[in-house]
Design an enzyme around this catalytic site. Structure first.
Site, short mmCIF file in Angstrom:
data_model
loop_
_atom_site.label_atom_id
_atom_site.label_comp_id
_atom_site.label_asym_id
_atom_site.label_seq_id
_atom_site.Cartn_x
_atom_site.Cartn_y
_atom_site.Cartn_z
N ARG A 292 25.04 31.95 20.49
CA ARG A 292 24.51 31.06 21.53
C ARG A 292 22.99 30.98 21.50
O ARG A 292 22.42 29.91 21.75
CB ARG A 292 25.02 31.52 22.90
CG ARG A 292 26.49 31.17 23.10
CD ARG A 292 27.09 31.75 24.36
NE ARG A 292 28.47 31.29 24.49
CZ ARG A 292 29.31 31.71 25.43
NH1 ARG A 292 28.92 32.61 26.32
NH2 ARG A 292 30.54 31.24 25.49
N TYR A 435 29.93 23.14 20.91
CA TYR A 435 30.43 24.42 20.38
C TYR A 435 29.69 25.62 20.96
O TYR A 435 28.68 25.49 21.62
CB TYR A 435 30.48 24.44 18.86
CG TYR A 435 29.20 24.19 18.09
CD1 TYR A 435 27.94 24.50 18.56
CD2 TYR A 435 29.30 23.65 16.80
CE1 TYR A 435 26.82 24.28 17.81
CE2 TYR A 435 28.17 23.43 16.02
CZ TYR A 435 26.93 23.76 16.53
OH TYR A 435 25.81 23.54 15.77
N GLU A 436 30.27 26.80 20.69
CA GLU A 436 29.82 28.08 21.25
C GLU A 436 29.83 28.06 22.78
O GLU A 436 28.96 28.65 23.42
CB GLU A 436 28.42 28.45 20.73
CG GLU A 436 28.31 28.50 19.23
CD GLU A 436 29.36 29.38 18.56
OE1 GLU A 436 29.92 30.25 19.24
OE2 GLU A 436 29.63 29.17 17.37
N GLY A 437 30.80 27.38 23.35
CA GLY A 437 30.88 27.24 24.79
C GLY A 437 30.17 25.98 25.22
O GLY A 437 28.96 25.84 25.03
#
Length: 567
Positions: A292, A435-437
């Site tokens: 992140r 992506y990545e949350g």
């Protein structure tokens, strides 16, 4: 016009003149020997040279040719493998890894600068090594001695690449729905069966092996996220045999054509467990949190690449005379002199420079959290990283997309065609918001998971920390407003039972308000350093004139929503 070029002097200015990184590192026993501005400046300069000469020239062809799938195998665009082999053999992936694992033991912030440059130069190529450090840290903290002996050095040096296999067709953000199964084997290992999608770099020809870290469920595991365990299966096992991991296809995407986004099928692939059964998410979060921060740096880098193109174009493109220009000037018709164009360009620089200060401070805090001798200081560093990382990821990936689109506007109709290269940045940047949350999940993480459970204590401590550095009365007043809103509005109101979804209604505006306050802090810090380049002053003025007013807007939305959630 199409190739990004790093400017190491800009990074060095923010690191050493603004953040005083060398002074912070000197307080960490494990980093003290690296608290040398000459050494760190040289490393950053060499990184910029490598990125500009080797990685950036591959960006255009990587987008146009793309990764190619055939019969389960993926061939990367021309030049990608050679560039990656040169990358790891020169030691770039190992900058911040421990020396006992083949790394160089340098500060995390140097790795952060490198990855910002790499993503600006060639986002698609950089997706491959982007997960390396997270996979290394995951195994370092949770892997068995056997796994560490086999894989840590390969990952630290970058000789082998890694993936993070979470998502399934029915399970995206809700990992509790993961169905991939792990059946125990007589030899103490496990047979993985299931399908994972959206796996960046799941198959390629860049490295000689790929290490897959996979979330799966043991037979007796309870439903939901607590039933997940983490497993490792490599493309080639320790005997050099191909594992039962198959790339069924790669996705046709809006952007990132140089990065293969794979559908992987695990057909009773033999794997080793990482960490304890049922604690897979705990192990995986080490990797996800590292990712992140890197995605936040992607946003900064992509915005810088778009700004570079737009700024260069604005200094060459001639159209009508700019308002107020002297008639005798031979350059009065450059579009870069028009107020509308200046507003676009200076605003993006305001986001880039402030984002760098915040991201580099976060990277410095990561090393402080690991190495500072004082427990209270380590706790404060962990607090900064926990609260600021979702803000960086969300706010700067959103700005990368909207800012790249604004930079495209500078080109007019030329920006909409491929010749100038700016449209690729718009396409590539969009996925970073997902992506990545997703960015919405980052906002929920910040407010619902990290602010409300402790009664706002961590957030108020962070705000108090920021307040010690503030000099500008606008920022000081805004800090007091946010402190008051959290203490007297948000916390008591969200404890009431009549609006259980209220925190979720507030989350996006809350994150955005904190992002703007962090930007104000960053520009306050930049203002204390002396620098002759005029674009720094222009960007600072742009922040207060065109970006900062949004803080009051978000503050007003929060107050209105708190007063009447249903209005």
């Amino acid at each position: 016009m199409n190739a990004y070029q790093p400017n190491p002097a800009e990074h060095a200015f923010l690191l050493f003149d603004v953040l005083r990184a060398h002074e912070r590192l000197a307080k960490l026993p494990a980093m003290a020997e690296h608290a040398d501005t000459g050494l760190l400046t040289q490393v950053i300069a060499e990184a910029g040279k490598f990125v500009g000469e080797v990685i950036a020239p591959l960006n255009r062809e990587g987008d146009e040719v793309g990764a190619r799938w055939h019969d389960g195998q993926v061939t990367m665009p021309p030049g990608f493998r050679d560039a990656y082999q040169a990358f790891w053999q020169a030691g770039w992936p190992s900058l911040a890894c421990a020396t006992e694992h083949g790394g160089q033991g340098l500060p995390t912030v140097v790795e952060a600068v490198l990855h910002e440059m790499l993503n600006a130069a060639n986002h698609g190529w950089t997706m491959a090594p982007g997960l390396l450090h997270g996979a290394y840290e995951c195994l370092r903290h949770h892997g068995s001695a056997e796994l560490q002996a086999r894989y840590l050095e390969k990952l630290a040096t970058g000789e082998w690449l890694a993936t993070m296999c979470l998502t399934e067709p029915h399970a995206g953000s809700d990992l509790g729905l993961v169905r991939t199964k792990a059946a125990p084997l007589a030899n103490g290992r496990y047979a993985l069966s299931g399908t994972k999608i959206f796996i960046s770099g799941g198959e390629h020809d860049l490295s000689d092996n790929i290490v897959h870290l996979v979330l799966a469920r043991l037979p007796d595991a309870p439903p939901g996220p607590k039933g997940l365990s983490l497993f490792l299966v490599a493309k080639f096992d320790e005997n050099g045999q191909r594992s039962a991991v198959f790339c069924e296809r790669i996705e046709e995407k809006m952007g990132l054509h140089g990065s293969p986004t794979c559908v992987l099928r695990f057909d009773e692939a033999e794997a080793s467990i990482v960490g304890e059964p049922g604690k897979g998410l705990n192990a995986m979060f080490v990797m996800m949190n590292a990712a992140r921060l890197l995605v936040g740096l992607q946003g900064i880098g992509l915005l810088d690449a778009a700004w570079q193109k737009a700024h260069a174009y604005a200094q060459e493109r001639r159209q009508m005379r700019a308002p107020g220009s002297a008639s005798r000037s031979g350059e009065a018709d450059l579009i870069g002199l028009h107020p509308a164009i200046q507003r676009i360009l200076h605003t993006q620089r305001a986001w880039i420079d402030a984002g760098r200060v915040i991201a580099y401070r976060t990277a410095l805090e990561l090393d402080t959290q690991k190495h500072h001798p004082d427990g209270a200081r380590r706790e404060a560093a962990a607090r900064w990283c926990s609260l600021v990382t979702p803000v960086l990821k969300s706010a700067w990936t959103e700005q990368a997309f909207s800012g790249a689109s604004a930079c495209l506007q500078v080109f007019g109709g030329h920006g909409y065609v491929r010749e100038w290269g700016i449209e690729q940045h718009v396409r590539d940047a969009r996925v970073a918001m997902i992506y990545e949350g997703t960015n919405e999940i980052q906002a929920i993480d910040l407010l619902v998971r990290k602010t409300l459970p402790d009664g706002g204590a961590a957030l108020q401590a962070l705000l108090a920390d920021l307040g010690q550095d503030l000099r500008d009365p606008r920022a000081i007043d805004a800090l007091a407003q946010l402190q008051h809103l959290v203490r007297d509005g948000l916390l008591p109101r969200t404890r009431q039972a009549d609006a259980p979804d209220l925190p979720y209604r507030l989350a996006d505006d809350f994150l955005r308000a904190l992002a703007l306050l962090l930007m104000a802090w960053a520009w306050d810090r930049i203002a204390t350093a002396k620098r002759p380049e005029p674009h720094v002053q222009e960007a600072q003025n742009a922040f207060w004139r065109w970006v900062w007013p949004e803080f009051q807007l978000r503050q007003g939305i929060l107050e209105t929503t708190l007063a009447d959630p249903l209005r």
